[in-house]
Enzyme design. Structure first.
Site, PDB file in Angstrom:
ATOM      1  N   GLU A 213       0.430   5.560  -6.930  1.00  0.00           N
ATOM      2  CA  GLU A 213      -0.880   4.950  -7.168  1.00  0.00           C
ATOM      3  C   GLU A 213      -1.967   5.675  -6.381  1.00  0.00           C
ATOM      4  OE1 GLU A 213       1.923   3.393  -6.298  1.00  0.00           O
ATOM      5  OE2 GLU A 213       1.957   1.300  -6.962  1.00  0.00           O
ATOM      6  N   GLY A 268       4.340   1.127   7.648  1.00  0.00           N
ATOM      7  CA  GLY A 268       3.075   1.005   6.925  1.00  0.00           C
ATOM      8  C   GLY A 268       2.375  -0.318   7.170  1.00  0.00           C
ATOM      9  N   GLU A 354       7.620  -8.264   2.869  1.00  0.00           N
ATOM     10  CA  GLU A 354       8.231  -6.932   2.848  1.00  0.00           C
ATOM     11  C   GLU A 354       9.124  -6.765   4.077  1.00  0.00           C
ATOM     12  OE1 GLU A 354       6.176  -3.549   0.756  1.00  0.00           O
ATOM     13  OE2 GLU A 354       6.200  -2.691   2.751  1.00  0.00           O
ATOM     14  N   HIS A 385      -9.503 -27.545  -3.380  1.00  0.00           N
ATOM     15  CA  HIS A 385      -9.903 -27.847  -4.755  1.00  0.00           C
ATOM     16  C   HIS A 385      -9.048 -27.066  -5.750  1.00  0.00           C
ATOM     17  CE1 HIS A 385     -13.368 -30.093  -3.266  1.00  0.00           C
ATOM     18  NE2 HIS A 385     -13.326 -29.203  -2.288  1.00  0.00           N
ATOM     19  N   LYS A 513       9.930   1.738  -8.317  1.00  0.00           N
ATOM     20  CA  LYS A 513       9.249   3.044  -8.319  1.00  0.00           C
ATOM     21  C   LYS A 513      10.097   4.065  -9.069  1.00  0.00           C
ATOM     22  CE  LYS A 513       7.228   2.485  -3.680  1.00  0.00           C
ATOM     23  NZ  LYS A 513       7.182   3.043  -2.329  1.00  0.00           N
TER      24      LYS A 513
HETATM   25  O1  F6P Z   1       5.171  -0.947  -1.140  1.00  0.00           O
HETATM   26  C1  F6P Z   1       6.037  -0.053  -0.556  1.00  0.00           C
HETATM   27  C2  F6P Z   1       5.370   0.814   0.434  1.00  0.00           C
HETATM   28  O2  F6P Z   1       6.299   1.769   0.773  1.00  0.00           O
HETATM   29  C3  F6P Z   1       4.852   0.055   1.652  1.00  0.00           C
HETATM   30  O3  F6P Z   1       5.815  -0.181   2.583  1.00  0.00           O
HETATM   31  C4  F6P Z   1       3.762   0.965   2.125  1.00  0.00           C
HETATM   32  O4  F6P Z   1       2.887   0.295   2.973  1.00  0.00           O
HETATM   33  C5  F6P Z   1       3.135   1.349   0.823  1.00  0.00           C
HETATM   34  O5  F6P Z   1       4.222   1.471  -0.071  1.00  0.00           O
HETATM   35  C6  F6P Z   1       2.312   2.585   0.843  1.00  0.00           C
HETATM   36  O6  F6P Z   1       3.049   3.702   1.273  1.00  0.00           O
HETATM   37  P1  F6P Z   1       2.337   5.043   1.711  1.00  0.00           P
HETATM   38  O7  F6P Z   1       1.509   4.744   2.917  1.00  0.00           O
HETATM   39  O8  F6P Z   1       3.433   6.006   2.006  1.00  0.00           O
HETATM   40  O9  F6P Z   1       1.472   5.503   0.582  1.00  0.00           O
END
Ligand code: F6P
Length: 552
Positions: A213, A268, A354, A385, A513
């Site tokens: 993403e 993270g 997580e 509400h 993923k």
């Molecule tokens: O959602 C899974 C994950 O690996 C999280 O643990 C992490 O915070 C996020 O994706 C983003 O990962 P990155 O910082 O490597 O882009």
């Protein structure tokens, strides 16, 4: 004659006896219940008296904590031992906010100098952006920063900037900060709406620099810059990276000097204290970022050195674990009575779920009971509400955590009093409910038939006897917010230790993923799906393709 020592009641025995005792009965049995089950620390008050616990339960939970070697685990966490065993890493987010330079060793090397160097770079970069010295490719000062990241590389800084950066002290005009996480192009499009490429800087935050993403959004951001900047302008100067994968950030086109570090010893979801928090320093200023860190550090000291029985994150963790494990509550609801904390439930969902949404213990032994409850919530009074009806009259009980800053951050007239009063009233309503006798008295003389009267009473009864924790803090500022987030980090660790799980890995999120890759290929160029693909997924892929899939 030797007397037989009576062994203290087990958690299960206490649970069984408390199940048949209403909370109000516990208050009636102990006039000191509020003071016995409320804990004060540094201006915070955490009141567990409306939880289905007693001092005996707390004592039994403390024995459980000792049996799980909680003190040793806390020491191991701070000592930099590899508490993330499955990935062979320490979890040293506390080092990022440590206030002195006492060495913190990872694999025999002190990491404090690298942290201080990164902090100096954050301060310098934030300062240059705040006072307009950092310019874009055309020489104009940067006016807007767009942070691109997801999960732990997004939720923390987004929460803090939203909580404290919406209204700034008079005279402060730092760049605006926007956040983009979702791969849905709508998110980036909205963030870019109204921005000028010449005065926009992107901060691409990804620990791995492989997250689909984030990379897709960063690539789209580069296309937007290239289309909007004069021909030949260096779009790369409009990017800053934060990553532990510096090579990947550089190969994306970010200059090495503009890549700030992350380290594999910070998870993270525990990383907002690092350069991941750069937008906080940009928007609030380095001084307030430092206050956030100092607040969190004060909780670290408390967590590390306070006896378990008066240790706030420990107590929060014990009660949370009791609710999930012993009382079997599948959900827990967090309701901050602070508009500024609107993003807290989302942040906590990642932090808690997580971390502790696991099915096996550290050694692979399957858990027989859940390690944590699902978490959701919304600010009060908005939630009142929306879902409070379910909390008051639904069939399932979900313990609520009320988080209530007492003083308003801005001039508030009587509104802050209304806000705080509502929090206290909701907790009271969950506890006491509304009984049929009172309702019958209120409806008397309204001319209802006997049948209608009974139906009206039944519809209005709130059973009460529903648990909650009340967390009061003096006000919400950078230091207090740092404390709040660190309290939740550490309580999450406590709950993990009690369940015997590793709260620092997240293998469960990898599968989706991996499976996305062949589906992306199938939607993009018609590649065949793997043979093992189930019929439902095949059918859906075919449907998306037939509908002229929005793949690009
Ligand atoms: O959602 C899974 C994950 O690996 C999280 O643990 C992490 O915070 C996020 O994706 C983003 O990962 P990155 O910082 O490597 O882009």
């Amino acid at each position: 004659m030797a007397t037989l020592q009576e062994s203290p009641p087990s958690l299960e025995a206490l649970r069984n006896s408390l199940r048949s005792t209403p909370l109000l009965g516990l208050f009636a049995a102990d006039p000191q219940r509020f003071s016995r089950l409320s804990f004060d620390w540094d201006g915070w008050l955490v009141d567990f008296s409306k939880e289905r616990v007693t001092r005996d339960v707390i004592a039994a939970l403390l024995r459980e904590a000792e049996a799980a070697n909680l003190s040793a685990w806390i020491a191991a966490l701070f000592a930099g031992e590899k508490v993330n065993q499955s990935e062979g890493r320490p979890a040293l987010h506390m080092a990022l906010r440590q206030q002195d330079d006492t060495p913190v060793h990872v694999d025999g090397r002190d990491v404090l100098p690298a942290i201080r160097a990164a902090q100096a770079r954050i301060t310098a970069l934030a300062g240059a952006l705040r006072d307009g010295r950092r310019t874009g490719a055309t020489g104009r000062p940067i006016r807007d920063v767009v942070h691109i990241g997801i999960g732990g590389s997004d939720l923390g800084p987004r929460l803090v900037c939203d909580a404290l950066g919406a209204i700034l002290p008079a005279g402060e005009h730092p760049p605006g900060v926007r956040f983009v996480s979702n791969v849905d192009p709508e998110h980036l499009t909205r963030a870019l709406h109204g921005l000028d490429p010449a005065t926009t800087l992107f901060v691409v935050v990804s620990k791995t620099f492989t997250t689909q993403e984030t990379l897709a959004n960063a690539a789209a951001a580069r296309r937007w810059l290239q289309a909007g900047l004069p021909a030949g302008a260096a779009a790369g100067t409009h990017f800053v990276g934060v990553s532990s994968n510096v090579a990947a950030a550089e190969s994306f086109g970010i200059a090495a000097d503009d890549v700030l570090p992350m380290w594999d010893w910070v998870g993270g979801r525990y990383s907002l204290w690092s350069a991941v928090g750069l937008p906080i320093a940009i928007r609030l200023g380095p001084a307030r970022f430092a206050e956030l860190l100092a607040g969190a550090a004060s909780v670290d000291r408390h967590f590390r050195s306070t006896p378990l029985e008066s240790n706030l994150p420990v107590l929060l963790g014990l009660v949370g674990w009791w609710n999930a494990r012993l009382l079997g509550h599948a959900e827990r609801v967090v309701v901050p009575y602070a508009h500024a904390l609107g993003l807290l439930p989302a942040f906590l969902q990642q932090l808690v779920l997580e971390s502790n949404g696991k099915r096996v213990q550290r050694d692979g032994t399957p858990l027989t009971l859940p390690s944590c409850a699902a978490l959701w919530g919304m600010t009060g009074t908005d939630g009142q509400h929306a879902f409070f009806q379910w909390l008051h009259q639904g069939l399932r009980e979900a313990p609520v955590e009320f988080i209530v800053p007492l003083r308003a951050a801005h001039p508030a007239g009587t509104q802050q009093t209304l806000l705080v009063a509502n929090a206290l009233a909701q907790a009271q309503a969950l506890l006491g409910g509304r009984d049929p006798g009172t309702i019958r008295g209120e409806l008397a003389g309204k001319g209802l038939s006997a049948e209608a009267l009974e139906a009206a009473i039944a519809a209005r009864v709130c059973p009460g006897d529903r648990a909650s924790t009340m967390i009061l803090l003096p006000q919400l500022d950078a230091r207090r917010l740092g404390q709040l987030l660190a309290l939740y980090e550490h309580r999450t660790f406590v709950e993990a230790v009690l369940s015997g799980i590793n709260c620092f890995d997240q293998f469960g999120v990898e599968l989706g993923k991996t499976l996305a890759a062949p589906i992306i290929a199938a939607l993009t160029d018609g590649s065949p799906l793997p043979a093992a693909t189930d019929a439902s997924t095949r059918g859906l892929v075919a449907r998306v393709r037939a509908a002229d899939a929005p793949a690009t």
